[in-house]
Write an enzyme that holds these catalytic residues in place. Structure first.
Site, PDB file in Angstrom:
ATOM      1  N   HIS A  55       0.945  -1.211   0.212  1.00 59.24           N
ATOM      2  CA  HIS A  55      -0.062   0.220   0.098  1.00 59.24           C
ATOM      3  C   HIS A  55       0.461   1.231  -0.481  1.00 59.24           C
ATOM      4  O   HIS A  55       0.605   1.991   0.433  1.00 59.24           O
ATOM      5  CB  HIS A  55      -0.636   0.198   0.784  1.00 59.24           C
ATOM      6  CG  HIS A  55      -1.523  -1.467   1.108  1.00 59.24           C
ATOM      7  ND1 HIS A  55      -3.072  -0.787   0.609  1.00 59.24           N
ATOM      8  CD2 HIS A  55      -1.722  -2.680   1.514  1.00 59.24           C
ATOM      9  CE1 HIS A  55      -4.162  -2.239   0.322  1.00 59.24           C
ATOM     10  NE2 HIS A  55      -3.082  -2.643   1.540  1.00 59.24           N
ATOM     11  N   ASN A 127     -10.370  -2.857   1.968  1.00 54.11           N
ATOM     12  CA  ASN A 127     -10.000  -2.697   1.124  1.00 54.11           C
ATOM     13  C   ASN A 127     -11.750  -2.813   0.365  1.00 54.11           C
ATOM     14  O   ASN A 127     -12.511  -2.212   1.218  1.00 54.11           O
ATOM     15  CB  ASN A 127      -9.745  -4.075   1.159  1.00 54.11           C
ATOM     16  CG  ASN A 127      -7.919  -4.111   1.230  1.00 54.11           C
ATOM     17  OD1 ASN A 127      -7.012  -3.168   0.881  1.00 54.11           O
ATOM     18  ND2 ASN A 127      -7.438  -5.674   1.390  1.00 54.11           N
TER      19      ASN A 127
HETATM   20  C1  HEM Z   1      -1.976 -10.251   8.586  1.00 54.65           C
HETATM   21  C2  HEM Z   1      -2.186  -9.558   7.641  1.00 54.65           C
HETATM   22  C3  HEM Z   1      -2.116  -8.311   7.283  1.00 54.65           C
HETATM   23  C4  HEM Z   1      -0.919  -7.420   8.002  1.00 54.65           C
HETATM   24  C5  HEM Z   1       0.307  -8.379   8.222  1.00 54.65           C
HETATM   25  C6  HEM Z   1      -0.768  -7.068   7.224  1.00 54.65           C
HETATM   26  C7  HEM Z   1       0.123  -5.708   6.945  1.00 54.65           C
HETATM   27  C8  HEM Z   1       0.450  -4.306   7.095  1.00 54.65           C
HETATM   28  C9  HEM Z   1       1.348  -3.116   6.750  1.00 54.65           C
HETATM   29  C10 HEM Z   1       2.747  -3.624   7.753  1.00 54.65           C
HETATM   30  C11 HEM Z   1       0.855  -2.640   6.578  1.00 54.65           C
HETATM   31  C12 HEM Z   1       1.518  -0.993   6.545  1.00 54.65           C
HETATM   32  C13 HEM Z   1       1.568   0.001   7.326  1.00 54.65           C
HETATM   33  C14 HEM Z   1       2.613   1.001   7.086  1.00 54.65           C
HETATM   34  O1  HEM Z   1       3.482   0.680   7.214  1.00 54.65           O
HETATM   35  O2  HEM Z   1       1.903   2.034   7.950  1.00 54.65           O
HETATM   36  C15 HEM Z   1       0.247  -2.136   5.988  1.00 54.65           C
HETATM   37  C16 HEM Z   1      -1.359  -1.223   4.710  1.00 54.65           C
HETATM   38  C17 HEM Z   1      -2.452  -1.274   4.934  1.00 54.65           C
HETATM   39  N1  HEM Z   1      -3.012  -2.771   4.410  1.00 54.65           N
HETATM   40 FE1  HEM Z   1      -2.486  -4.682   5.663  1.00 54.65          FE
HETATM   41  N2  HEM Z   1      -2.183  -6.478   6.303  1.00 54.65           N
HETATM   42  C18 HEM Z   1      -2.744  -7.468   6.124  1.00 54.65           C
HETATM   43  C19 HEM Z   1      -3.851  -7.745   5.886  1.00 54.65           C
HETATM   44  C20 HEM Z   1      -4.796  -6.927   5.680  1.00 54.65           C
HETATM   45  C21 HEM Z   1      -5.689  -6.378   4.902  1.00 54.65           C
HETATM   46  C22 HEM Z   1      -6.728  -8.132   4.583  1.00 54.65           C
HETATM   47  C23 HEM Z   1      -6.822  -5.694   4.611  1.00 54.65           C
HETATM   48  C24 HEM Z   1      -8.084  -4.958   4.374  1.00 54.65           C
HETATM   49  C25 HEM Z   1      -8.661  -5.406   4.919  1.00 54.65           C
HETATM   50  C26 HEM Z   1      -4.887  -4.546   4.327  1.00 54.65           C
HETATM   51  C27 HEM Z   1      -5.159  -3.132   4.476  1.00 54.65           C
HETATM   52  C28 HEM Z   1      -4.598  -2.304   4.830  1.00 54.65           C
HETATM   53  C29 HEM Z   1      -3.939  -0.855   3.924  1.00 54.65           C
HETATM   54  C30 HEM Z   1      -5.826  -0.846   3.511  1.00 54.65           C
HETATM   55  C31 HEM Z   1      -3.458  -0.571   4.057  1.00 54.65           C
HETATM   56  C32 HEM Z   1      -2.360   1.301   3.843  1.00 54.65           C
HETATM   57  C33 HEM Z   1      -2.582   1.658   5.094  1.00 54.65           C
HETATM   58  C34 HEM Z   1      -2.552   2.883   4.859  1.00 54.65           C
HETATM   59  O3  HEM Z   1      -3.054   3.514   3.751  1.00 54.65           O
HETATM   60  O4  HEM Z   1      -1.717   3.901   5.283  1.00 54.65           O
HETATM   61  N3  HEM Z   1      -4.284  -5.550   4.979  1.00 54.65           N
HETATM   62  N4  HEM Z   1      -0.405  -4.127   6.138  1.00 54.65           N
END
Ligand code: HEM
Length: 502
Positions: A55, A127
């Site tokens: 992302h 999402n």
């Molecule tokens: C075990 C599963 C998951 C892990 C370990 C994970 C981990 C992460 C990490 C480490 C980031 C970066 C955060 C940052 O640097 O600020 C991120 C961003 C993001 N994740 Fe996940 N994620 C997972 C599943 C999901 C799922 C299922 C969704 C949606 C339902 C999701 C939606 C997002 C979104 C929207 C961002 C961007 C947030 C932003 O705009 O700053 N992720 N995720």
């Protein structure tokens, strides 16, 4: 000169010259005492921070949630009470692309919302799809390695994508969505978004229900074909960000209707699928959408880096009345985000204005790099203390949850109710002919460079989901239908064995 227009160094002293280095003589080298030059260069060298691990490319805006419905019987959260209006910040993103990637790529879109509620910040990090590829935290880093760049070539790799996806059949529903017309939204304004996971809501009487969050665009759903997207990407890599920014500047404020789906604890116990498995959906016919209110975006940030790049969301941030569920994928996320942000932005990242709660924060956390507030001055640094400050509030504790079963590494394959193809098949049958044709076309193009064994795996999954889907994709990929049918009689381990290294 006007005071405000005076150039200064980083501690406010006036700078006499910003274009000519101090040299030893007209043709001589620069001298160390040009400290302003060194400050400039040193700062510039440190201006890039790590991008989000996924992302990375995103755009943000401010707005509000106005509650028009009444869901107070399910939740005590003040942000969801009738008539309530709460300020929020949202960040939209693509997933696989780096910070400089084009917006109009085939990918899911992230939608992270930070509600600045009167009970602290609530982040809903979702999402634009109601489901997800995988359901076990162990698979998450691998998913991202498969969709991001190949370690040898540094290139994106369809082979890696499809290999990973087809080895984990629970990805099937999400893969179908990504290959469908919805795989490239026309704009962020023209897509729905979802919290995806099952969350908990609990009310004033501490009664719990399970819930899913949905946001439906009021602008109408619009998508791009591969061809349209290709044209856009060749002239504008920032098409989605530009659309969001410019529409808000024009005063066209995008809106979404917020809904919840509710399942009681009793219903969950008897449900025919695991209601806490993120790769499953709750069917609207069985769990109807309940209207909550309207989310509107109406203000652009003043500074991209300060507000969008430094925004930090985590599913761990909930408020009283909203809680987690046994969804093990959600549980894994509760650790990941804060950990990533402590690395990306530093331990005091919640003091950055876009992340700061609008209510008083009394957490006893002290010190750490870049502590920029008063660090709680002389208040006690420990708890319990006799000064009586900042006591915990047991009245906001969520109701206890009864769980059963042994602690071990559970494989959902052992669950006889686990069907990875049902929802994907239902989706295929819901599509009108033009959309079915697009799905087959997009998939065939996307998978074209991939080896045949993997194509067979995908064709088998399509056949297991829907006979027509399987037959059409088999023909479009130029595979042998008899072989697909034979392979479809195997269990997943057998299919993998028969198609690995083939
Ligand atoms: C075990 C599963 C998951 C892990 C370990 C994970 C981990 C992460 C990490 C480490 C980031 C970066 C955060 C940052 O640097 O600020 C991120 C961003 C993001 N994740 Fe996940 N994620 C997972 C599943 C999901 C799922 C299922 C969704 C949606 C339902 C999701 C939606 C997002 C979104 C929207 C961002 C961007 C947030 C932003 O705009 O700053 N992720 N995720």
């Amino acid at each position: 000169m006007d005071e405000e227009r005076k150039l200064t160094n980083e501690v406010g002293a006036p700078v006499p010259d910003n274009e000519h280095a101090i040299t030893a003589g007209p043709r001589g080298p620069v001298v160390m005492q040009d400290v302003w030059m060194m400050e400039k260069i040193a700062h510039f060298n440190r201006e890039v921070i790590p991008e989000r691990r996924m992302h990375a490319k995103g755009w943000g805006a401010y707005g509000s949630l106005t509650v028009t419905g009444d869901v107070s019987k399910y939740t005590r959260a003040k942000v969801l009470q009738p008539g309530k209006k709460t300020e929020l910040f949202i960040r939209f993103s693509t997933v696989a692309g780096e910070r400089g990637a084009a917006d109009a790529e085939r990918d899911i879109r992230g939608v992270a919302v930070k509600f600045y509620t009167e009970e602290g910040n609530w982040d809903l990090v979702g999402n634009n799809t109601p489901t997800f590829f995988i359901r076990d935290v162990h698979n998450f880093s691998d998913l991202n390695r498969a969709v991001k760049r190949d370690p040898r070539s540094g290139l994106r790799s369809a082979q890696n994508n499809w290999d990973f996806w087809t080895l984990l059949p629970e990805t099937f529903h999400q893969t179908t969505i990504v290959m469908s017309d919805r795989g490239i939204p026309a704009t962020f304004r023209n897509m729905h978004f979802y919290g995806e996971h099952t969350f908990a809501l609990y009310n004033e009487k501490n009664e719990r229900v399970w819930c899913k969050f949905h946001f439906h665009t009021k602008q109408g759903v619009k998508n791009l074909t591969d061809e349209e997207a290709e044209k856009i990407c060749s002239t504008d890599r920032e098409s989605h960000g530009r659309d969001l920014f410019e529409s808000i500047e024009r005063g066209e404020f995008p809106q979404w209707t917020m809904y919840i789906q509710v399942m009681t604890e009793e219903q969950a116990k008897k449900h025919y699928e695991n209601p806490f498995d993120i790769t499953k959906i709750w069917r609207h016919g069985e769990f109807p959408l309940i209207e909550v209110g309207t989310l509107e975006l109406n203000r652009n940030p003043d500074n991209y880096y300060a507000e969008v790049e430094q925004a930090a969301f985590t599913p761990a941030h909930v408020v009283p009345g909203i809680g987690f569920s046994p969804d093990k994928f959600l549980q894994g996320r509760l650790f990941a985000y804060g950990d990533a942000q402590r690395y990306r932005l530093g331990i005091n990242y919640n003091q950055i204005p876009v992340n700061r709660a609008r209510v008083e924060v009394n957490d006893y956390h002290r010190d750490g790099q870049m502590r920029t507030d008063g660090n709680y001055g002389a208040t006690p640094a420990y708890t319990p203390n006799s000064a009586g400050v900042w006591a915990a509030q047991p009245e906001v504790a969520e109701p206890p949850l009864d769980l059963e079963g042994a602690v071990y590494r559970f494989d959902p394959k052992e669950d006889p109710t686990d069907d990875n193809f049902r929802a994907g098949g239902e989706l295929y049958r819901l599509l009108k002919e033009d959309k079915r044709a697009l799905l087959i076309d997009n998939t065939t193009r996307n998978i074209a460079s991939v080896t045949e064994n993997i194509k067979y795996r995908h064709a088998v999954h399509c056949l297991l989901a829907d006979t027509e889907y399987g037959e059409r994709i088999t023909a479009a990929m130029g595979l042998d239908l008899n072989r697909v049918k034979e392979l479809s009689k195997l269990d997943n381990d057998g299919l993998i064995k028969a198609t690995t290294g083939a």
